[in-house]
Each structure stands twice: as C-alpha cells, then as structure tokens.
Write a protein that holds these residues in place. Structure first.
Motif, PDB file in Angstrom:
ATOM      1  N   LEU A 179       0.831  -1.205   0.000  1.00  0.00           N
ATOM      2  CA  LEU A 179       0.000   0.000   0.000  1.00  0.00           C
ATOM      3  C   LEU A 179       0.865   1.254   0.000  1.00  0.00           C
ATOM      4  O   LEU A 179       0.610   2.206  -0.741  1.00  0.00           O
ATOM      5  N   ARG A 180       1.906   1.236   0.834  1.00  0.00           N
ATOM      6  CA  ARG A 180       2.785   2.405   0.926  1.00  0.00           C
ATOM      7  C   ARG A 180       3.593   2.594  -0.354  1.00  0.00           C
ATOM      8  O   ARG A 180       3.694   3.700  -0.889  1.00  0.00           O
ATOM      9  N   GLY A 181       4.203   1.490  -0.821  1.00  0.00           N
ATOM     10  CA  GLY A 181       5.141   1.599  -1.930  1.00  0.00           C
ATOM     11  C   GLY A 181       4.523   1.651  -3.305  1.00  0.00           C
ATOM     12  O   GLY A 181       5.103   2.237  -4.225  1.00  0.00           O
ATOM     13  N   LYS A 182       3.357   1.041  -3.470  1.00  0.00           N
ATOM     14  CA  LYS A 182       2.769   0.942  -4.811  1.00  0.00           C
ATOM     15  C   LYS A 182       1.529   1.808  -5.018  1.00  0.00           C
ATOM     16  O   LYS A 182       1.057   1.923  -6.147  1.00  0.00           O
ATOM     17  N   VAL A 183       0.988   2.355  -3.935  1.00  0.00           N
ATOM     18  CA  VAL A 183      -0.214   3.181  -4.067  1.00  0.00           C
ATOM     19  C   VAL A 183       0.056   4.603  -3.577  1.00  0.00           C
ATOM     20  O   VAL A 183       0.060   5.564  -4.350  1.00  0.00           O
ATOM     21  N   VAL A 184       0.345   4.715  -2.269  1.00  0.00           N
ATOM     22  CA  VAL A 184       0.527   6.051  -1.677  1.00  0.00           C
ATOM     23  C   VAL A 184       1.720   6.775  -2.298  1.00  0.00           C
ATOM     24  O   VAL A 184       1.617   7.943  -2.699  1.00  0.00           O
ATOM     25  N   ALA A 185       2.866   6.083  -2.393  1.00  0.00           N
ATOM     26  CA  ALA A 185       4.078   6.729  -2.902  1.00  0.00           C
ATOM     27  C   ALA A 185       3.922   7.194  -4.349  1.00  0.00           C
ATOM     28  O   ALA A 185       4.546   8.176  -4.767  1.00  0.00           O
ATOM     29  N   ASP A 186       3.079   6.488  -5.119  1.00  0.00           N
ATOM     30  CA  ASP A 186       2.872   6.857  -6.520  1.00  0.00           C
ATOM     31  C   ASP A 186       1.669   7.763  -6.719  1.00  0.00           C
ATOM     32  O   ASP A 186       1.333   8.121  -7.862  1.00  0.00           O
ATOM     33  N   GLY A 187       1.006   8.130  -5.616  1.00  0.00           N
ATOM     34  CA  GLY A 187      -0.132   9.034  -5.702  1.00  0.00           C
ATOM     35  C   GLY A 187      -1.327   8.460  -6.437  1.00  0.00           C
ATOM     36  O   GLY A 187      -2.092   9.196  -7.078  1.00  0.00           O
ATOM     37  N   LEU A 188      -1.523   7.145  -6.354  1.00  0.00           N
ATOM     38  CA  LEU A 188      -2.626   6.498  -7.062  1.00  0.00           C
ATOM     39  C   LEU A 188      -3.890   6.473  -6.201  1.00  0.00           C
ATOM     40  O   LEU A 188      -3.834   6.544  -4.971  1.00  0.00           O
ATOM     41  N   ASP A 189      -5.022   6.336  -6.845  1.00  0.00           N
ATOM     42  CA  ASP A 189      -6.311   6.299  -6.152  1.00  0.00           C
ATOM     43  C   ASP A 189      -6.650   4.850  -5.822  1.00  0.00           C
ATOM     44  O   ASP A 189      -6.916   4.043  -6.725  1.00  0.00           O
ATOM     45  N   PRO A 190      -6.664   4.470  -4.535  1.00  0.00           N
ATOM     46  CA  PRO A 190      -6.920   3.074  -4.160  1.00  0.00           C
ATOM     47  C   PRO A 190      -8.313   2.603  -4.539  1.00  0.00           C
ATOM     48  O   PRO A 190      -8.555   1.399  -4.608  1.00  0.00           O
TER      49      PRO A 190
END
Length: 481
Positions: A61-72
């Motif tokens: 979640l941290r490395g692949k979503v939040v860090a890339d600014g993606l919408d979960p």
C-alpha cells in the motif's frame, strides 16, 4: 530445550492458522479497510476458485499506491499484490523460514501442507521474540554490519554459535543449513558494502557464483572459497575492468573476514574463473573434448554453480549449456564416473576401514576421501547424465529415485550414509574448534565407540555399492586408457 534449539522445530508450531483472505478482484481500498478492521498487516489474495495466488501487505500500500499518488478506489488487489506467495512446508524448520525471508527480502511467508495447500502464515515478528543469542540475531547482525571488521567478528561468532547449537542437540542437517545460510548472508553483505562504496553498477551485466560444496549448500566448518563470475559478452572494456577490480576486492574481503582462499585458486579473482558467457561455453567444450582429470574436476566444480547476485539469466544460460553437453557426451560422463570410481576404495581386506598411513594424520580416517566425495560427485554425475542440474546431494538423490535411476532401498541407504558421514565430520570439526585445534576432515578411530565404528563400516559398504553402480551404469570398465 534451549531457545536457540527452537529454531529447528517445525514451522507448524509457530505459524498462524487463521488466514484472512480477500479476492484479487476486490478494490484496494476495500482490502485496506478489512486490514484495518482486523488489525492485520497483510491479506491473502485468492482467485475466482478460492485458491491463494498472492499477498497484499501494508508495504504494498505504501510503496505501490501512496508513494505513486494512485487512487486506491480505482485499483484492484491484483494490481499491487505480490505473487506468487513464497511458502514453506509445515515440516520445514524455522531456519528454512529465515532463509526464504532473507533471500526474498520479505517479512512474512506462507505455510503449506503436504498437498501444497496454504494452511497458515508466519511473520518475522513471530521469530524475533527469541533472545539475542540466536541465529536470528546473528543474521540480523550481518545485515546491519557496516564494515569488514564487524563481519569478521560476526563470522567468528557464527562458528561459536554452531558449536553451541551442536552441544544443545541440534541435528547435522539443520546445522549444515545454518552454515550455508550464514555464509550466503556474509558474502551478500560484503557485496552490498562494495556496491555502496565503489561498485554501484556491479551485477548489471555479470553474475557472482559460488561453486562446489557452497553451491550445494553442504559446507561444514572446514570451508574455503570456491567461486566464479560470468559476465555478458557485450560488456565494455571499462565495465570489464570494474568487474575485475570488484572480484579482487570481494575475494580479499572474504579472506579478511575469515573465509580462507581456495588452495587451488578456484576464485573469481583468478582470470581462469572469471569469463564471459561465450568464453565459459568454449571452456566447457574444451574440458569435454579433453577429459583429463583436471578438466573433469573443473567441470564438476562448475556443475555445482549457484548464483548469489547479479544477472541470473547468464547463470541460467550457462546451466542449460552444461546440462545439454553432459547429456550429449556419454564418453565424457563415463570419464567423469571413472574419476570418482578411481578416487578411493574406502574398505580394504576383510572389510577394514582404511586409514592414512603416513603424514600428520597417520592412523586417522579421511571422511571426505573415504565416502563424502564419492557420494557427492557420484550422485552429481548420475544426475547430470539424466538431466538433473543443481541442488544438494540429498535433493539429487530424491530426483534420481523418482526417475528410477536408483531404487528406493539404495536411495535410503545413500541418504543415511551421507548424513552419517557428514555428521561425523561436523562433530569432529566442532570438537576441534571447541578445543582450539586444527579443523580437518579427519576422525580418529579411537574417538568412535563400537557402535559408531560398526555404523561407519556399514556406511562405507554403501559407498562401495555406489561405486559398483557407477561402474555398471556408465560401463566404466569398457573404457580404454
């Protein structure tokens, strides 16, 4: 049982069986909410048939979503999960868990039953609670070491830990696995330090490999370096100089932390054991076309190769080349078997165990010469001839039995013999280390009781039977010259 010995208990005693799952088609935000509700840091992701195919962690979640600014809300679990699930068997030991975690750089691992069905999970935190005087603490110390001096100290502590664990009843197989893991981690950490300091691009177009017993993960306390490097054919002159400098610094660093250099020069710092992929292929061809004893030994050494870092595609291509050459050159394989058959006859007249007749070890039994070498090299030769490359001797035995090359009884006899001889050698080495004496492959007959001597003779009879099998399988006696 001491806390150190608990590392050799089966995983089933430590894993969590209450698996919490989600679908690979669930939204990431729904999965994250489930993790929050259940106060957990990971979920098993299952496919439409309910089979586990991946794992989603808070790290994902941290490395692949939040860090890339993606919408979960727009992502599915399948987009960020880690797949496949790295797993161990219920009957595997916690050391196997530590090994997989270390090699894959993960903090949790799946547990499967004998049907390969996922039945549980184990986290690094489940193991961390053990006291500092433990293999886990030693492995952490290696990962955190910042210089060669620290690694030298840790390497010495590793030997002391092996002695301690043996004294507390830990079995030979588990100790050999631990020795291999420590050696891998030490080398890996040295490579990391060298990359940080001088060689940031190392491994991009090359592979550092360990050979021989280290390649098979069968080292005991008496171990020296056996390693090599493959580099891509297209490397530039500047890259090649960097590879040469790296290999020399790494080998010197290994010597500095207490891993002796190979007396025969089988080290990546030696030009002979550092080649391009094409040059390695040419060299293998030369060895096969000229099956002298030295070439056979070199071929056997390379046939135990195991990459530790770098471009694994180079390793795989060379592996496949060696395997094809072995299967398509029956005369060379027969010469290889002949080399094993002629190496040693461990029993003399009336079934007496042979001892050294002269020299500093006169009157003692060389366990490597008496049987360990014959088993490791003989089984490797059989394995190569039927398309089996790599793995430990016990793993090769299992595959040879599956393929019908060896029957069930002979396989069981060889497994027991190999374990007995390795155990005797390790015990003798640990006794020597504990007493501050030279660590060797020799055992004095007077240190064995009547039962142990009887078991040793039976084991060497099994070695003699393997020699007969090699003679018959490869028709060694039909060779000329």
């Amino acid at each position: 049982m001491s806390e150190e010995a608990t590392f050799f208990l089966p995983v089933r005693d430590y894993c969590h069986h209450n698996l919490i799952t989600c679908s690979i088609n669930d939204s990431v935000i729904a999965a994250a909410q489930l993790m929050r509700e259940r106060k957990i840091s990971s979920l098993i992701a299952c496919d439409d048939q309910g089979q586990p195919v991946g794992i989603m962690t808070d790290r994902d979640l941290r490395g692949k979503v939040v860090a890339d600014g993606l919408d979960p809300r727009t992502l599915k679990v399948s987009a960020i999960m880690t797949s496949p699930v790295i797993s161990v068997k219920e009957d595997d030991t916690l050391f196997e868990v530590l090994y997989r975690m270390s090699r894959h750089r993960i903090h949790r691992i799946g547990v499967v039953d004998e049907d390969n069905t996922l039945v549980g999970f184990i986290n690094e935190s489940d193991i961390i609670r053990l006291q500092n005087r433990s293999p886990q603490h030693l492995l952490r110390s290696i990962d955190e070491a910042g210089n060669i001096e620290e690694l030298r100290r840790i390497n010495a502590e590793g030997e002391q830990l092996i002695v301690f664990l043996r004294r507390n009843g830990v079995g030979t197989t588990n100790l050999v696995q631990l020795i291999a893991l420590i050696n891998d981690q030490l080398t890996d950490r040295l490579i990391q330090l060298l990359k940080q300091q001088r060689f940031p691009d190392m491994g991009r177009n090359s592979t550092f490999m360990v050979l021989g017993s280290e390649g098979r993960r069968e080292q005991t306390l008496k171990t020296d370096q056996d390693n090599a490097i493959i580099y891509a054919d297209h490397v530039t002159a500047e890259e090649l100089r960097e590879i040469e400098d790296f290999s020399r610094e790494l080998i010197n660093a290994l010597i500095a932390i207490g891993v002796p250099e190979c007396p025969g020069g089988i080290m990546a710092s030696n030009d002979f054991w550092r080649r391009s992929l094409s040059d390695w292929k040419r060299t293998v061809n030369v060895w096969i076309e000229n099956p002298r004893s030295e070439n056979i030994v070199n071929f056997g050494m390379l046939s135990d190769m195991r990459g530790l870092c770098g471009d694994r595609q180079l390793e795989q291509e060379l592996r496949q080349f060696i395997l094809e050459k072995a299967q398509n050159n029956s005369i060379f394989m027969t010469r290889m078997a002949q080399n094993v058959v002629n190496f040693s006859q461990p029993l003399g007249w009336f079934g007496r165990v042979k001892v050294e007749r002269k020299g500093p070890h006169a009157g003692k039994i060389d366990l490597k010469k008496a049987g360990i070498f014959t088993i490791t090299e003989g089984i490797k030769t059989l394995a190569l001839s039927v398309g089996i490359f790599g793995g430990s001797t016990l793993e090769k035995l299992s595959q040879l039995k599956t393929r019908g090359v060896l029957d069930k009884k002979q396989t069981a006899d060889l497994e027991a013999t190999f374990s007995l001889l390795t155990g005797m050698r390790l015990r003798s080495q640990i006794d020597a280390a504990d007493a501050g004496e030279e660590i060797t492959n020799y055992v004095a007959p007077e240190t064995l009781d009547r039962v142990e001597m009887g078991r040793l003779k039976e084991a060497l009879e099994v070695v003699m039977a393997l020699i007969s099998t090699l003679r018959q399988h490869f028709r060694v006696d039909m060779l000329r010259g």
